[in-house]
Design a protein around this motif. Structure first.
Motif, PDB file in Angstrom:
ATOM      1  N   VAL A  48      -7.748  -6.739  -2.586  1.00 22.49           N
ATOM      2  CA  VAL A  48      -7.372  -6.254  -1.265  1.00 22.49           C
ATOM      3  C   VAL A  48      -8.536  -5.461  -0.686  1.00 22.49           C
ATOM      4  O   VAL A  48      -9.085  -4.571  -1.340  1.00 22.49           O
ATOM      5  N   ALA A  49      -8.917  -5.792   0.542  1.00 18.29           N
ATOM      6  CA  ALA A  49      -9.918  -4.996   1.248  1.00 18.29           C
ATOM      7  C   ALA A  49      -9.275  -3.654   1.590  1.00 18.29           C
ATOM      8  O   ALA A  49      -8.104  -3.600   1.972  1.00 18.29           O
ATOM      9  N   ILE A  50     -10.025  -2.588   1.430  1.00 17.19           N
ATOM     10  CA  ILE A  50      -9.470  -1.249   1.645  1.00 17.19           C
ATOM     11  C   ILE A  50     -10.059  -0.657   2.920  1.00 17.19           C
ATOM     12  O   ILE A  50     -11.199  -0.186   2.925  1.00 17.19           O
ATOM     13  N   PRO A  51      -9.273  -0.667   3.994  1.00 22.61           N
ATOM     14  CA  PRO A  51      -9.783  -0.125   5.258  1.00 22.61           C
ATOM     15  C   PRO A  51      -9.844   1.406   5.229  1.00 22.61           C
ATOM     16  O   PRO A  51      -9.023   2.057   4.574  1.00 22.61           O
ATOM     17  N   ARG A  52     -10.792   1.946   5.937  1.00 19.02           N
ATOM     18  CA  ARG A  52     -10.908   3.410   6.024  1.00 19.02           C
ATOM     19  C   ARG A  52      -9.887   3.993   6.993  1.00 19.02           C
ATOM     20  O   ARG A  52      -9.732   5.201   7.056  1.00 19.02           O
ATOM     21  N   THR A  53      -9.193   3.144   7.738  1.00 16.34           N
ATOM     22  CA  THR A  53      -8.255   3.608   8.753  1.00 16.34           C
ATOM     23  C   THR A  53      -6.873   3.940   8.203  1.00 16.34           C
ATOM     24  O   THR A  53      -6.017   4.415   8.945  1.00 16.34           O
ATOM     25  N   ILE A  54      -6.627   3.694   6.922  1.00 14.17           N
ATOM     26  CA  ILE A  54      -5.332   4.023   6.330  1.00 14.17           C
ATOM     27  C   ILE A  54      -5.453   5.362   5.593  1.00 14.17           C
ATOM     28  O   ILE A  54      -6.554   5.865   5.381  1.00 14.17           O
ATOM     29  N   THR A  55      -4.329   5.916   5.195  1.00 13.06           N
ATOM     30  CA  THR A  55      -4.336   7.229   4.541  1.00 13.06           C
ATOM     31  C   THR A  55      -5.037   7.157   3.179  1.00 13.06           C
ATOM     32  O   THR A  55      -5.156   6.081   2.584  1.00 13.06           O
ATOM     33  N   LYS A  56      -5.443   8.312   2.695  1.00 16.44           N
ATOM     34  CA  LYS A  56      -6.087   8.386   1.362  1.00 16.44           C
ATOM     35  C   LYS A  56      -5.129   7.901   0.279  1.00 16.44           C
ATOM     36  O   LYS A  56      -5.553   7.233  -0.666  1.00 16.44           O
ATOM     37  N   GLN A  57      -3.847   8.235   0.405  1.00 18.13           N
ATOM     38  CA  GLN A  57      -2.862   7.785  -0.577  1.00 18.13           C
ATOM     39  C   GLN A  57      -2.766   6.258  -0.581  1.00 18.13           C
ATOM     40  O   GLN A  57      -2.726   5.636  -1.633  1.00 18.13           O
ATOM     41  N   GLU A  58      -2.742   5.654   0.600  1.00 21.39           N
ATOM     42  CA  GLU A  58      -2.685   4.190   0.686  1.00 21.39           C
ATOM     43  C   GLU A  58      -3.957   3.565   0.122  1.00 21.39           C
ATOM     44  O   GLU A  58      -3.902   2.550  -0.577  1.00 21.39           O
ATOM     45  N   GLN A  59      -5.103   4.182   0.400  1.00 18.69           N
ATOM     46  CA  GLN A  59      -6.365   3.691  -0.179  1.00 18.69           C
ATOM     47  C   GLN A  59      -6.301   3.748  -1.695  1.00 18.69           C
ATOM     48  O   GLN A  59      -6.699   2.806  -2.389  1.00 18.69           O
ATOM     49  N   ARG A 101       0.796  -1.238   0.000  1.00 17.46           N
ATOM     50  CA  ARG A 101       0.000   0.000   0.000  1.00 17.46           C
ATOM     51  C   ARG A 101       0.826   1.284   0.000  1.00 17.46           C
ATOM     52  O   ARG A 101       0.313   2.339  -0.326  1.00 17.46           O
ATOM     53  N   LYS A 102       2.111   1.218   0.320  1.00 18.26           N
ATOM     54  CA  LYS A 102       2.962   2.406   0.329  1.00 18.26           C
ATOM     55  C   LYS A 102       3.826   2.503  -0.932  1.00 18.26           C
ATOM     56  O   LYS A 102       4.668   3.380  -1.040  1.00 18.26           O
ATOM     57  N   TRP A 103       3.629   1.598  -1.872  1.00 17.41           N
ATOM     58  CA  TRP A 103       4.453   1.546  -3.067  1.00 17.41           C
ATOM     59  C   TRP A 103       3.983   2.556  -4.119  1.00 17.41           C
ATOM     60  O   TRP A 103       2.818   2.923  -4.174  1.00 17.41           O
TER      61      TRP A 103
END
Length: 182
Positions: free
Chosen positions: A143-154, A112-114
């Motif tokens: 991949v399930a996309i959690p709301r708890t990560i940053t917008k960029q990671e989403q 997710r940070k790539w």
């Protein structure tokens, strides 16, 4: 020094160690969890049980799989990402007879940070490894996309999910995975 198990737990120099993965006993119906030795995922392997028709490769969340149907095998690679498929799939021993025709892949959260270009390269390399592994059916779990990560990671995870078919054309994208649709 011989280590029985998935891998050593420390980050020390691993030169001179012998890893005896074959000694690890798989519990039927439960995921086998693999850990990294430091950051070295190249030491991971996939050992397919003779009675497995479906192999599930996932990151750490796959370790929670229990009560798997007969013929299913799940391997959890903590910290694993798309890039690890190029190391994992070639470790399947083609000389050992197994009946696994189906490969289910549940990786990507750890990417997710790539940057997108790095993801594209990992997906291309994964496709090459998948084709060489010779499974008849490939199923990719988005991949399930959690709301708890940053917008960029989403955004990155959305990109991964939308790019699977482009880079891995043989893969079917899972809406939900159950025994009936594999």
């Amino acid at each position: 020094v011989t280590i029985l198990g998935n891998s050593p737990k420390s980050n020390q120099d691993f030169e001179g160690f012998t890893f005896m993965y074959d000694e690890v006993q798989r519990t039927p119906g439960v995921a086998l969890s693999h850990t990294k030795f430091g950051k070295e995922s190249r030491l991971w392997t996939v050992k397919i049980s003779q009675d497995s028709s479906t192999v599930i490769l996932g990151s750490s969340n796959a370790r929670k799989m229990k009560d798997l149907p007969s013929g299913f095998q799940a391997d959890s690679y903590s910290g694993g990402g798309i890039e690890d498929l190029k190391w994992l799939l070639p470790t399947i021993d083609s000389e050992v007879e197994h009946q696994a025709d189906n490969l289910v892949i549940a990786l990507g959260m750890n990417n997710r940070k790539w940057h997108f270009a790095r993801i594209n390269q990992a997906l291309e390399e994964a496709n090459t490894a998948i084709l060489k592994a010779g499974f008849k059916k490939i199923i990719w779990v988005p991949v399930a996309i959690p709301r708890t990560i940053t917008k960029q990671e989403q955004s990155t995870l959305e990109y991964i999910n939308s790019s699977i078919k482009q880079f891995i054309p043989s893969a079917k994208i899972a809406r939900n995975v159950n025994q009936q649709n594999i």
